[in-house]
Design a protein around this motif. Structure first.
Motif, PDB file in Angstrom:
ATOM      1  N   GLN A 122       0.821  -1.209   0.000  1.00  0.00           N
ATOM      2  CA  GLN A 122       0.000   0.000   0.000  1.00  0.00           C
ATOM      3  C   GLN A 122       0.853   1.256   0.000  1.00  0.00           C
ATOM      4  N   MET A 123       1.964   1.220   0.703  1.00  0.00           N
ATOM      5  CA  MET A 123       2.872   2.366   0.728  1.00  0.00           C
ATOM      6  C   MET A 123       3.421   2.639  -0.675  1.00  0.00           C
ATOM      7  N   CYS A 124       3.698   1.566  -1.424  1.00  0.00           N
ATOM      8  CA  CYS A 124       4.213   1.718  -2.783  1.00  0.00           C
ATOM      9  C   CYS A 124       3.128   2.168  -3.760  1.00  0.00           C
ATOM     10  N   ARG A 125       1.867   2.139  -3.315  1.00  0.00           N
ATOM     11  CA  ARG A 125       0.766   2.629  -4.153  1.00  0.00           C
ATOM     12  C   ARG A 125       0.344   4.038  -3.758  1.00  0.00           C
ATOM     13  N   GLY A 126       1.037   4.617  -2.781  1.00  0.00           N
ATOM     14  CA  GLY A 126       0.707   5.971  -2.353  1.00  0.00           C
ATOM     15  C   GLY A 126      -0.510   6.055  -1.464  1.00  0.00           C
ATOM     16  N   SER A 127      -0.742   5.057  -0.622  1.00  0.00           N
ATOM     17  CA  SER A 127      -1.933   5.013   0.229  1.00  0.00           C
ATOM     18  C   SER A 127      -1.694   5.717   1.558  1.00  0.00           C
ATOM     19  N   GLY A 128      -2.798   5.997   2.259  1.00  0.00           N
ATOM     20  CA  GLY A 128      -2.730   6.605   3.579  1.00  0.00           C
ATOM     21  C   GLY A 128      -2.814   5.548   4.677  1.00  0.00           C
ATOM     22  N   LEU A 129      -2.823   6.010   5.922  1.00  0.00           N
ATOM     23  CA  LEU A 129      -2.797   5.101   7.074  1.00  0.00           C
ATOM     24  C   LEU A 129      -3.947   4.095   7.075  1.00  0.00           C
ATOM     25  N   PRO A 130      -5.203   4.495   6.865  1.00  0.00           N
ATOM     26  CA  PRO A 130      -6.284   3.496   6.904  1.00  0.00           C
ATOM     27  C   PRO A 130      -6.106   2.391   5.875  1.00  0.00           C
ATOM     28  N   GLU A 131      -5.615   2.751   4.669  1.00  0.00           N
ATOM     29  CA  GLU A 131      -5.401   1.733   3.640  1.00  0.00           C
ATOM     30  C   GLU A 131      -4.229   0.821   4.003  1.00  0.00           C
ATOM     31  N   MET A 132      -3.179   1.396   4.578  1.00  0.00           N
ATOM     32  CA  MET A 132      -2.024   0.584   4.966  1.00  0.00           C
ATOM     33  C   MET A 132      -2.376  -0.384   6.089  1.00  0.00           C
ATOM     34  N   LEU A 133      -3.382  -0.019   6.884  1.00  0.00           N
ATOM     35  CA  LEU A 133      -3.842  -0.902   7.954  1.00  0.00           C
ATOM     36  C   LEU A 133      -5.092  -1.667   7.518  1.00  0.00           C
ATOM     37  N   GLY A 134      -5.129  -2.037   6.256  1.00  0.00           N
ATOM     38  CA  GLY A 134      -6.306  -2.738   5.733  1.00  0.00           C
ATOM     39  C   GLY A 134      -6.561  -4.060   6.412  1.00  0.00           C
ATOM     40  N   ILE A 135      -5.523  -4.687   6.978  1.00  0.00           N
ATOM     41  CA  ILE A 135      -5.685  -5.935   7.717  1.00  0.00           C
ATOM     42  C   ILE A 135      -5.713  -5.584   9.199  1.00  0.00           C
ATOM     43  N   ARG A 136      -6.916  -5.528   9.774  1.00  0.00           N
ATOM     44  CA  ARG A 136      -7.076  -5.145  11.175  1.00  0.00           C
ATOM     45  C   ARG A 136      -7.445  -6.359  12.023  1.00  0.00           C
ATOM     46  N   SER A 137      -7.171  -6.254  13.314  1.00  0.00           N
ATOM     47  CA  SER A 137      -7.462  -7.386  14.198  1.00  0.00           C
ATOM     48  C   SER A 137      -8.956  -7.573  14.411  1.00  0.00           C
ATOM     49  N   HIS A 138      -9.735  -6.496  14.307  1.00  0.00           N
ATOM     50  CA  HIS A 138     -11.190  -6.554  14.458  1.00  0.00           C
ATOM     51  C   HIS A 138     -11.783  -5.670  13.377  1.00  0.00           C
ATOM     52  N   ASP A 139     -12.543  -6.262  12.491  1.00  0.00           N
ATOM     53  CA  ASP A 139     -13.016  -5.537  11.315  1.00  0.00           C
ATOM     54  C   ASP A 139     -14.464  -5.915  11.030  1.00  0.00           C
ATOM     55  N   ARG A 140     -15.042  -5.238  10.056  1.00  0.00           N
ATOM     56  CA  ARG A 140     -16.417  -5.517   9.646  1.00  0.00           C
ATOM     57  C   ARG A 140     -16.503  -5.448   8.130  1.00  0.00           C
ATOM     58  N   ARG A 141     -17.207  -6.385   7.539  1.00  0.00           N
ATOM     59  CA  ARG A 141     -17.384  -6.414   6.088  1.00  0.00           C
ATOM     60  C   ARG A 141     -18.803  -6.850   5.780  1.00  0.00           C
TER      61      ARG A 141
END
Length: 338
Positions: A122-141
């Motif tokens: 994500q960093m190499c795609r120019g993303s911000g913090l939320p995108e870089m933390l796309g894999i979270r310990s507790h999430d909702r989809r």
């Protein structure tokens, strides 16, 4: 490492483990048994490898051995962008199981190396913090609660656990193929870094997740048929992240151009078929209806309500959505004369 994340949540009801039979999901399977967590497993067979059927049979046999339910799904996905379509296919399957059987959480076996690889990409795609933390310990989809109990375990620790306990598992031979971007990052960058800086990387992700939680306000969309709305957060970054997450949960990835234009507010057409209307307090999302002939009274009401022109076509054919907007704006429903 010896403790799973979110143990207190794992003990609430019964959970569903997304199980491939590989290193990570096999380790999580046995760790759940050790902690006396009630769970079943779900396995998807894409028929992409010679060993695919054997892996499905192993999953079913393992579940039977421990008196668990094994839900299986078989599919063949041809064409390009296999990884994205496979992810969408399995999450549809998982969501169906969650609703049908009333599981409290879906568990995936993502671990610390996965998280680092994702951040790097994500960093190499120019993303911000939320995108870089796309894999979270507790999430909702899509209304499904997702827990990732292994997210502080690194790959080396997981492999050591399986070796110590002599636990058999399958090896995905495609993991060595550097034509896949993730594999290239894994072999060239993340694995060497993890060996040397494992504890520091683990701490950094804890801090980053805390920082993200304080910086990004959640945006909770309510959906009525094909109409969705949410109250706007207090900052633009949270707004863009919220809308991006909405579309991502429905299988569409916003472009960088989309995200930049959303920052300006107002109305935007996404993927040529969906209108996003951002106004002072709310964001409305609906199918884009073109060339709709509306009566003068309806057009005047929309003008008074300050509703965007691109959204009006859909609202004209959806009294229920229009009623929601009147309610949000504290406007009484107009009288109708037959």
């Amino acid at each position: 490492m010896s403790k799973l994340l979110h143990l207190e949540l794992l003990k609430e009801g019964k959970v569903l483990l997304a199980f491939s039979g590989g290193v990570d999901s096999t380790a999580l399977f046995h760790l759940l048994l050790e902690d006396n967590i009630a769970f079943d497993i779900a396995h998807v067979n894409y028929h992409t490898r010679v060993s695919s059927n054997a892996e499905e049979e192993s999953a079913m046999a393992l579940a039977t051995q421990y008196n668990l339910q094994c839900h299986t799904h078989s599919c063949r996905l041809g064409g390009a962008n296999f990884e994205h379509r496979a992810r969408e296919e399995r999450y549809r399957f998982f969501g169906y199981l969650m609703k049908k059987y009333g599981y409290t959480y879906l568990l995936t076996a993502h671990q610390l190396n996965d998280r680092l690889e994702w951040l790097m990409m994500q960093m190499c795609r120019g993303s911000g913090l939320p995108e870089m933390l796309g894999i979270r310990s507790h999430d909702r989809r899509e209304g499904v609660e997702i827990l990732r109990p292994l997210l502080e375990w690194d790959r080396e620790s997981i492999e050591a656990y399986l070796h110590t306990h002599n636990i058999p598992h399958h090896i995905d031979e495609s993991n060595t193929d550097e034509r896949y971007t993730r594999n290239a990052f894994r072999h060239r960058y993340s694995t060497p870094m993890m060996r040397e800086y494992r504890d520091a990387i683990r701490r950094s992700f804890r801090y980053l997740e805390e920082d993200n939680g304080s910086l990004i306000e959640p945006m909770d969309f309510t959906t009525i048929n094909t109409f969705a709305y949410a109250q706007n957060p207090r900052n633009i970054r949270s707004l863009v992240v919220g809308i991006d997450t909405f579309f991502k949960n429905r299988g569409y990835l916003l472009s960088q151009h989309d995200k930049e234009t959303l920052k300006r507010g107002g109305e935007h057409i996404i993927a040529r078929h969906t209108v996003v209307s951002i106004e002072g307090n709310y964001t409305f999302i609906a199918p884009y209806e073109r060339n709709v002939i509306m009566d003068k009274g309806f057009r005047e009401e929309c003008r008074k309500l300050k509703m965007g022109a691109k959204l009006r076509g859909y609202l004209y054919g959806s009294p229920e959505a229009m009623g929601v907007i009147r309610q949000l704006k504290d406007v009484p429903t107009p009288l109708r004369f037959d």
